[in-house]
Design a protein around this motif. Structure first.
Motif, PDB file in Angstrom:
ATOM      1  N   VAL A 103       0.841  -1.210   0.000  1.00 22.17           N
ATOM      2  CA  VAL A 103       0.000   0.000   0.000  1.00 22.17           C
ATOM      3  C   VAL A 103       0.873   1.255   0.000  1.00 22.17           C
ATOM      4  O   VAL A 103       0.627   2.192  -0.767  1.00 22.17           O
ATOM      5  CB  VAL A 103      -0.983  -0.008   1.196  1.00 22.17           C
ATOM      6  CG1 VAL A 103      -1.654   1.344   1.379  1.00 22.17           C
ATOM      7  CG2 VAL A 103      -2.015  -1.119   1.023  1.00 22.17           C
ATOM      8  N   VAL A 104       1.911   1.267   0.837  1.00 23.74           N
ATOM      9  CA  VAL A 104       2.815   2.424   0.881  1.00 23.74           C
ATOM     10  C   VAL A 104       3.467   2.623  -0.489  1.00 23.74           C
ATOM     11  O   VAL A 104       3.514   3.744  -1.009  1.00 23.74           O
ATOM     12  CB  VAL A 104       3.879   2.246   1.987  1.00 23.74           C
ATOM     13  CG1 VAL A 104       5.000   3.263   1.860  1.00 23.74           C
ATOM     14  CG2 VAL A 104       3.232   2.326   3.366  1.00 23.74           C
ATOM     15  N   LYS A 105       3.960   1.543  -1.083  1.00 25.05           N
ATOM     16  CA  LYS A 105       4.600   1.620  -2.405  1.00 25.05           C
ATOM     17  C   LYS A 105       3.630   2.173  -3.444  1.00 25.05           C
ATOM     18  O   LYS A 105       3.982   3.066  -4.218  1.00 25.05           O
ATOM     19  CB  LYS A 105       5.091   0.236  -2.836  1.00 25.05           C
ATOM     20  CG  LYS A 105       5.669   0.202  -4.249  1.00 25.05           C
ATOM     21  CD  LYS A 105       6.013  -1.235  -4.647  1.00 25.05           C
ATOM     22  CE  LYS A 105       6.519  -1.323  -6.068  1.00 25.05           C
ATOM     23  NZ  LYS A 105       5.471  -1.303  -7.077  1.00 25.05           N
ATOM     24  N   GLU A 106       2.416   1.669  -3.447  1.00 22.50           N
ATOM     25  CA  GLU A 106       1.457   2.106  -4.467  1.00 22.50           C
ATOM     26  C   GLU A 106       1.018   3.548  -4.258  1.00 22.50           C
ATOM     27  O   GLU A 106       0.775   4.264  -5.240  1.00 22.50           O
ATOM     28  CB  GLU A 106       0.264   1.156  -4.529  1.00 22.50           C
ATOM     29  CG  GLU A 106       0.637  -0.240  -5.005  1.00 22.50           C
ATOM     30  CD  GLU A 106       1.494  -0.266  -6.260  1.00 22.50           C
ATOM     31  OE1 GLU A 106       1.213   0.505  -7.221  1.00 22.50           O
ATOM     32  OE2 GLU A 106       2.464  -1.039  -6.304  1.00 22.50           O
ATOM     33  N   ILE A 107       0.934   3.999  -3.033  1.00 18.90           N
ATOM     34  CA  ILE A 107       0.617   5.412  -2.777  1.00 18.90           C
ATOM     35  C   ILE A 107       1.748   6.294  -3.292  1.00 18.90           C
ATOM     36  O   ILE A 107       1.513   7.292  -3.985  1.00 18.90           O
ATOM     37  CB  ILE A 107       0.338   5.665  -1.273  1.00 18.90           C
ATOM     38  CG1 ILE A 107      -1.000   5.032  -0.880  1.00 18.90           C
ATOM     39  CG2 ILE A 107       0.363   7.171  -0.963  1.00 18.90           C
ATOM     40  CD1 ILE A 107      -1.264   5.021   0.616  1.00 18.90           C
ATOM     41  N   ILE A 108       2.987   5.911  -2.977  1.00 22.10           N
ATOM     42  CA  ILE A 108       4.141   6.685  -3.456  1.00 22.10           C
ATOM     43  C   ILE A 108       4.158   6.691  -4.983  1.00 22.10           C
ATOM     44  O   ILE A 108       4.366   7.736  -5.612  1.00 22.10           O
ATOM     45  CB  ILE A 108       5.460   6.121  -2.881  1.00 22.10           C
ATOM     46  CG1 ILE A 108       5.534   6.407  -1.376  1.00 22.10           C
ATOM     47  CG2 ILE A 108       6.673   6.701  -3.611  1.00 22.10           C
ATOM     48  CD1 ILE A 108       6.662   5.688  -0.654  1.00 22.10           C
ATOM     49  N   MET A 109       3.919   5.540  -5.599  1.00 19.92           N
ATOM     50  CA  MET A 109       3.918   5.438  -7.059  1.00 19.92           C
ATOM     51  C   MET A 109       2.804   6.296  -7.667  1.00 19.92           C
ATOM     52  O   MET A 109       3.009   6.946  -8.695  1.00 19.92           O
ATOM     53  CB  MET A 109       3.757   3.984  -7.497  1.00 19.92           C
ATOM     54  CG  MET A 109       4.914   3.093  -7.098  1.00 19.92           C
ATOM     55  SD  MET A 109       6.443   3.559  -7.888  1.00 19.92           S
ATOM     56  CE  MET A 109       5.997   3.290  -9.581  1.00 19.92           C
ATOM     57  N   ALA A 110       1.629   6.290  -7.036  1.00 16.43           N
ATOM     58  CA  ALA A 110       0.517   7.093  -7.551  1.00 16.43           C
ATOM     59  C   ALA A 110       0.843   8.582  -7.473  1.00 16.43           C
ATOM     60  O   ALA A 110       0.583   9.336  -8.421  1.00 16.43           O
ATOM     61  CB  ALA A 110      -0.767   6.778  -6.782  1.00 16.43           C
ATOM     62  N   VAL A 111       1.423   8.998  -6.366  1.00 16.81           N
ATOM     63  CA  VAL A 111       1.785  10.414  -6.206  1.00 16.81           C
ATOM     64  C   VAL A 111       2.847  10.800  -7.229  1.00 16.81           C
ATOM     65  O   VAL A 111       2.736  11.837  -7.898  1.00 16.81           O
ATOM     66  CB  VAL A 111       2.262  10.699  -4.760  1.00 16.81           C
ATOM     67  CG1 VAL A 111       2.913  12.073  -4.649  1.00 16.81           C
ATOM     68  CG2 VAL A 111       1.102  10.569  -3.779  1.00 16.81           C
ATOM     69  N   LEU A 112       3.878   9.971  -7.371  1.00 19.52           N
ATOM     70  CA  LEU A 112       4.939  10.278  -8.331  1.00 19.52           C
ATOM     71  C   LEU A 112       4.398  10.266  -9.769  1.00 19.52           C
ATOM     72  O   LEU A 112       4.768  11.119 -10.585  1.00 19.52           O
ATOM     73  CB  LEU A 112       6.101   9.297  -8.182  1.00 19.52           C
ATOM     74  CG  LEU A 112       6.903   9.418  -6.887  1.00 19.52           C
ATOM     75  CD1 LEU A 112       7.899   8.283  -6.767  1.00 19.52           C
ATOM     76  CD2 LEU A 112       7.590  10.767  -6.798  1.00 19.52           C
ATOM     77  N   GLY A 113       3.530   9.319 -10.076  1.00 15.73           N
ATOM     78  CA  GLY A 113       2.927   9.264 -11.404  1.00 15.73           C
ATOM     79  C   GLY A 113       2.073  10.482 -11.682  1.00 15.73           C
ATOM     80  O   GLY A 113       2.117  11.052 -12.783  1.00 15.73           O
ATOM     81  N   TYR A 114       1.304  10.897 -10.695  1.00 13.54           N
ATOM     82  CA  TYR A 114       0.472  12.101 -10.843  1.00 13.54           C
ATOM     83  C   TYR A 114       1.358  13.340 -11.053  1.00 13.54           C
ATOM     84  O   TYR A 114       1.069  14.177 -11.909  1.00 13.54           O
ATOM     85  CB  TYR A 114      -0.420  12.278  -9.614  1.00 13.54           C
ATOM     86  CG  TYR A 114      -1.261  13.520  -9.671  1.00 13.54           C
ATOM     87  CD1 TYR A 114      -2.405  13.569 -10.467  1.00 13.54           C
ATOM     88  CD2 TYR A 114      -0.918  14.661  -8.944  1.00 13.54           C
ATOM     89  CE1 TYR A 114      -3.190  14.711 -10.538  1.00 13.54           C
ATOM     90  CE2 TYR A 114      -1.682  15.813  -9.010  1.00 13.54           C
ATOM     91  CZ  TYR A 114      -2.816  15.834  -9.808  1.00 13.54           C
ATOM     92  OH  TYR A 114      -3.578  16.970  -9.881  1.00 13.54           O
TER      93      TYR A 114
END
Length: 184
Positions: A103-114
Protein backbone atom coordinates in the motif's frame (compact mmCIF):
# COMPACT_ATOMS: atom_id res chain seq x y z
CA UNK A 1 -11.44 17.22 -23.88
CA UNK A 2 -8.16 15.78 -22.60
CA UNK A 3 -6.54 13.23 -24.91
CA UNK A 4 -6.94 10.48 -22.31
CA UNK A 5 -10.71 10.43 -22.90
CA UNK A 6 -10.81 10.35 -26.69
CA UNK A 7 -13.06 7.56 -27.95
CA UNK A 8 -10.23 5.88 -29.88
CA UNK A 9 -8.17 5.93 -26.69
CA UNK A 10 -10.90 4.40 -24.52
CA UNK A 11 -12.56 1.73 -26.64
CA UNK A 12 -9.59 -0.56 -27.26
CA UNK A 13 -9.10 -4.29 -26.85
CA UNK A 14 -6.29 -3.82 -24.30
CA UNK A 15 -8.52 -1.57 -22.18
CA UNK A 16 -11.34 -4.12 -22.39
CA UNK A 17 -8.94 -6.83 -21.17
CA UNK A 18 -7.99 -4.62 -18.22
CA UNK A 19 -11.68 -4.23 -17.37
CA UNK A 20 -12.08 -8.03 -17.53
CA UNK A 21 -9.18 -8.34 -15.05
CA UNK A 22 -11.02 -6.00 -12.71
CA UNK A 23 -14.17 -8.13 -13.05
CA UNK A 24 -12.20 -11.27 -12.09
CA UNK A 25 -11.23 -9.86 -8.67
CA UNK A 26 -14.46 -10.78 -6.83
CA UNK A 27 -14.27 -14.27 -8.33
CA UNK A 28 -10.76 -14.74 -6.91
CA UNK A 29 -11.96 -13.74 -3.43
CA UNK A 30 -15.00 -16.00 -3.65
CA UNK A 31 -12.95 -18.99 -4.80
CA UNK A 32 -10.15 -18.53 -2.25
CA UNK A 33 -12.07 -17.44 0.84
CA UNK A 34 -15.65 -18.46 0.17
CA UNK A 35 -15.21 -21.83 -1.52
CA UNK A 36 -11.59 -22.61 -0.56
CA UNK A 37 -11.12 -23.86 -4.12
CA UNK A 38 -7.43 -23.06 -4.25
CA UNK A 39 -6.69 -24.58 -7.66
CA UNK A 40 -9.63 -22.71 -9.19
CA UNK A 41 -8.47 -19.47 -7.54
CA UNK A 42 -5.00 -19.95 -9.04
CA UNK A 43 -6.57 -20.70 -12.44
CA UNK A 44 -8.45 -17.38 -12.33
CA UNK A 45 -5.29 -15.57 -11.20
CA UNK A 46 -3.41 -17.14 -14.12
CA UNK A 47 -6.19 -16.10 -16.52
CA UNK A 48 -5.95 -12.59 -15.11
CA UNK A 49 -2.17 -12.65 -15.58
CA UNK A 50 -2.56 -13.95 -19.13
CA UNK A 51 -4.93 -11.11 -20.03
CA UNK A 52 -2.33 -8.70 -18.61
CA UNK A 53 0.34 -10.13 -20.92
CA UNK A 54 -2.02 -10.28 -23.90
CA UNK A 55 -3.27 -6.72 -23.47
CA UNK A 56 0.29 -5.42 -23.41
CA UNK A 57 1.19 -7.43 -26.50
CA UNK A 58 -1.88 -6.26 -28.41
CA UNK A 59 -1.37 -2.66 -27.35
CA UNK A 60 2.21 -2.60 -28.65
CA UNK A 61 1.79 -4.85 -31.71
CA UNK A 62 -1.32 -3.11 -33.06
CA UNK A 63 -0.48 0.40 -31.89
CA UNK A 64 -3.30 0.50 -29.33
CA UNK A 65 -1.21 1.99 -26.52
CA UNK A 66 -3.24 4.71 -24.83
CA UNK A 67 -2.71 6.95 -21.85
CA UNK A 68 -5.90 5.52 -20.35
CA UNK A 69 -4.49 2.04 -20.83
CA UNK A 70 -1.24 3.08 -19.14
CA UNK A 71 -3.37 3.95 -16.11
CA UNK A 72 -6.06 1.25 -16.30
CA UNK A 73 -3.62 -1.65 -16.81
CA UNK A 74 -1.56 -1.08 -13.65
CA UNK A 75 -4.69 -0.26 -11.63
CA UNK A 76 -6.19 -3.64 -12.60
CA UNK A 77 -2.88 -5.31 -11.86
CA UNK A 78 -2.42 -3.63 -8.48
CA UNK A 79 -6.00 -4.25 -7.36
CA UNK A 80 -5.62 -7.92 -8.27
CA UNK A 81 -2.34 -8.14 -6.39
CA UNK A 82 -3.76 -6.36 -3.33
CA UNK A 83 -6.78 -8.66 -3.34
CA UNK A 84 -4.69 -11.82 -3.42
CA UNK A 85 -2.31 -10.50 -0.74
CA UNK A 86 -5.31 -9.65 1.46
CA UNK A 87 -6.77 -13.11 0.91
CA UNK A 88 -3.46 -14.65 1.96
CA UNK A 89 -3.27 -12.58 5.17
CA UNK A 90 -5.95 -14.91 6.51
CA UNK A 91 -3.40 -17.74 6.59
CA UNK A 92 0.05 -16.10 6.59
CA UNK A 93 0.92 -13.58 9.27
CA UNK A 94 3.89 -12.06 7.38
CA UNK A 95 1.52 -11.08 4.58
CA UNK A 96 0.37 -8.25 6.83
CA UNK A 97 3.79 -6.64 6.50
CA UNK A 98 3.72 -7.21 2.77
CA UNK A 99 0.31 -5.57 2.38
CA UNK A 100 1.48 -2.52 4.36
CA UNK A 101 4.56 -2.20 2.15
CA UNK A 102 2.43 -2.78 -0.93
CA UNK A 103 0.00 0.00 0.00
CA UNK A 104 2.81 2.42 0.88
CA UNK A 105 4.60 1.62 -2.40
CA UNK A 106 1.46 2.11 -4.47
CA UNK A 107 0.62 5.41 -2.78
CA UNK A 108 4.14 6.69 -3.46
CA UNK A 109 3.92 5.44 -7.06
CA UNK A 110 0.52 7.09 -7.55
CA UNK A 111 1.78 10.41 -6.21
CA UNK A 112 4.94 10.28 -8.33
CA UNK A 113 2.93 9.26 -11.40
CA UNK A 114 0.47 12.10 -10.84
CA UNK A 115 3.35 14.54 -10.44
CA UNK A 116 4.87 13.28 -13.71
CA UNK A 117 1.59 13.90 -15.49
CA UNK A 118 1.28 17.39 -13.99
CA UNK A 119 4.89 18.50 -14.39
CA UNK A 120 6.00 16.65 -17.52
CA UNK A 121 2.67 15.78 -19.20
CA UNK A 122 3.75 12.15 -19.50
CA UNK A 123 2.31 8.85 -18.34
CA UNK A 124 5.16 6.41 -17.81
CA UNK A 125 4.96 2.71 -18.56
CA UNK A 126 6.16 0.01 -16.19
CA UNK A 127 9.90 -0.52 -15.92
CA UNK A 128 11.69 -3.87 -15.77
CA UNK A 129 11.98 -3.74 -11.98
CA UNK A 130 8.23 -3.20 -11.67
CA UNK A 131 7.63 -6.19 -13.94
CA UNK A 132 10.10 -8.28 -11.91
CA UNK A 133 8.25 -7.30 -8.75
CA UNK A 134 4.97 -8.42 -10.33
CA UNK A 135 6.40 -11.76 -11.49
CA UNK A 136 7.95 -12.56 -8.10
CA UNK A 137 4.78 -11.55 -6.30
CA UNK A 138 2.59 -13.74 -8.52
CA UNK A 139 4.96 -16.71 -8.27
CA UNK A 140 5.02 -16.53 -4.47
CA UNK A 141 1.26 -15.99 -4.18
CA UNK A 142 0.63 -18.93 -6.52
CA UNK A 143 2.90 -21.18 -4.44
CA UNK A 144 1.23 -20.12 -1.20
CA UNK A 145 -2.24 -20.77 -2.63
CA UNK A 146 -1.44 -24.06 -4.36
CA UNK A 147 0.47 -25.48 -1.40
CA UNK A 148 -1.61 -24.53 1.66
CA UNK A 149 0.30 -26.98 3.87
CA UNK A 150 3.66 -25.32 3.14
CA UNK A 151 5.72 -24.82 6.31
CA UNK A 152 5.57 -21.45 8.02
CA UNK A 153 9.33 -21.06 7.61
CA UNK A 154 9.21 -21.61 3.84
CA UNK A 155 6.19 -19.31 3.55
CA UNK A 156 7.99 -16.59 5.50
CA UNK A 157 11.11 -16.92 3.31
CA UNK A 158 8.96 -16.56 0.17
CA UNK A 159 7.15 -13.56 1.63
CA UNK A 160 10.52 -12.09 2.65
CA UNK A 161 11.74 -12.42 -0.94
CA UNK A 162 8.63 -10.51 -2.06
CA UNK A 163 9.33 -7.78 0.46
CA UNK A 164 12.95 -7.42 -0.71
CA UNK A 165 12.03 -7.29 -4.40
CA UNK A 166 9.24 -4.80 -3.67
CA UNK A 167 11.63 -2.55 -1.73
CA UNK A 168 14.14 -2.74 -4.60
CA UNK A 169 11.43 -1.86 -7.11
CA UNK A 170 10.21 1.08 -5.03
CA UNK A 171 13.76 2.40 -4.62
CA UNK A 172 14.46 2.20 -8.35
CA UNK A 173 11.14 3.87 -9.22
CA UNK A 174 11.83 6.71 -6.81
CA UNK A 175 15.24 7.15 -8.44
CA UNK A 176 13.65 7.10 -11.91
CA UNK A 177 11.09 9.76 -11.00
CA UNK A 178 13.64 11.97 -9.26
CA UNK A 179 15.79 11.86 -12.41
CA UNK A 180 12.73 12.61 -14.54
CA UNK A 181 11.84 15.66 -12.45
CA UNK A 182 15.41 16.97 -12.66
CA UNK A 183 15.40 17.04 -16.48
CA UNK A 184 13.94 19.95 -18.40
Amino acid sequence: MHRIFRKDQVLTIPNLLSVIRLALIPLIVWLYIGKQEYSAAVAVILISGATDIIDGFIARKFNMVSDLGKILDPVADKLTQATVILCLTVKYRWMRGLIVLFVVKEIIMAVLGYMAIQKKDVVNSAKWYGKLNTVVLYLVMTCLILFPSISETVANVLIGICICVMLMSLTLYIRFYLNLFRTN
